[in-house]
Design an enzyme around this catalytic site. Sequence first.
Site, short mmCIF file in Angstrom:
data_model
loop_
_atom_site.label_atom_id
_atom_site.label_comp_id
_atom_site.label_asym_id
_atom_site.label_seq_id
_atom_site.Cartn_x
_atom_site.Cartn_y
_atom_site.Cartn_z
N CYS A 13 37.69 -57.66 -51.19
CA CYS A 13 38.10 -57.33 -52.56
C CYS A 13 38.15 -55.81 -52.69
O CYS A 13 37.17 -55.12 -52.37
CB CYS A 13 37.09 -57.92 -53.55
SG CYS A 13 37.40 -57.46 -55.26
N CYS A 63 35.22 -54.70 -55.37
CA CYS A 63 33.77 -54.78 -55.10
C CYS A 63 33.42 -54.91 -53.63
O CYS A 63 32.25 -54.84 -53.27
CB CYS A 63 33.16 -55.95 -55.87
SG CYS A 63 33.56 -57.56 -55.18
N CYS A 123 37.86 -63.05 -57.92
CA CYS A 123 36.70 -62.73 -57.08
C CYS A 123 35.43 -63.29 -57.72
O CYS A 123 35.15 -63.05 -58.89
CB CYS A 123 36.60 -61.22 -56.94
SG CYS A 123 35.16 -60.67 -56.02
N CYS A 171 33.00 -59.98 -58.61
CA CYS A 171 33.28 -59.02 -59.69
C CYS A 171 34.24 -59.56 -60.74
O CYS A 171 34.45 -58.92 -61.77
CB CYS A 171 33.81 -57.71 -59.11
SG CYS A 171 35.50 -57.83 -58.51
N CYS A 217 48.17 -67.25 -52.56
CA CYS A 217 49.19 -66.23 -52.72
C CYS A 217 48.52 -65.03 -53.37
O CYS A 217 48.24 -65.03 -54.57
CB CYS A 217 50.30 -66.80 -53.61
SG CYS A 217 51.73 -65.75 -53.74
ZN LIG Z 1 35.47 -58.39 -56.23
#
Ligand SMILES: [Zn+2]
Length: 152
Positions: free
Chosen positions: A70, A73, A118, A121, A141
Amino acid sequence: MKFKKRKFVKILGFSAIALLFPIKAILAATKKVINPNLSKEQKKVMFNEGTERPFTSDLLKEKRKGFYHCANCGNKLFASTSKFDSGTGWPSFSEALPGAFKTKLDKSFGMERLEYHCAKCGVHHGHVFNDGPKESGKRFCNNGLCLIFKPE
Ligand SMILES: [Zn+2]
């Protein structure tokens, strides 16, 4: 007497802030900027559930072994082994690492799509479809802007 009154007002003011704080803390915990270097475009996709223009991500050509994290984060989301070329113009994956994402039904644009974000976060990453080519049958996707690739 005057002094006591002032003290009372002070205490009242403080409790109002204390009462508001947990609500603010919960809201902030669901989605917050952790990486201070995020670009305007990244923020637009991650925090406003935007979509990057197709065929613009450098990650489309990424073929090395490693993991996708990510961009906000650093949470580990996909292994390079699950990446495939879907031809859609967005980085695509057949499966996510366990516990990487949470999903929510997105009914915007007159469609029902499964949005995922995510788990750590809360920022938006993309949509998951059931037309994947591998055993999982899934196609994640993902907006390339939301990912950071770390080669092994
Ligand atoms: Zn994250």
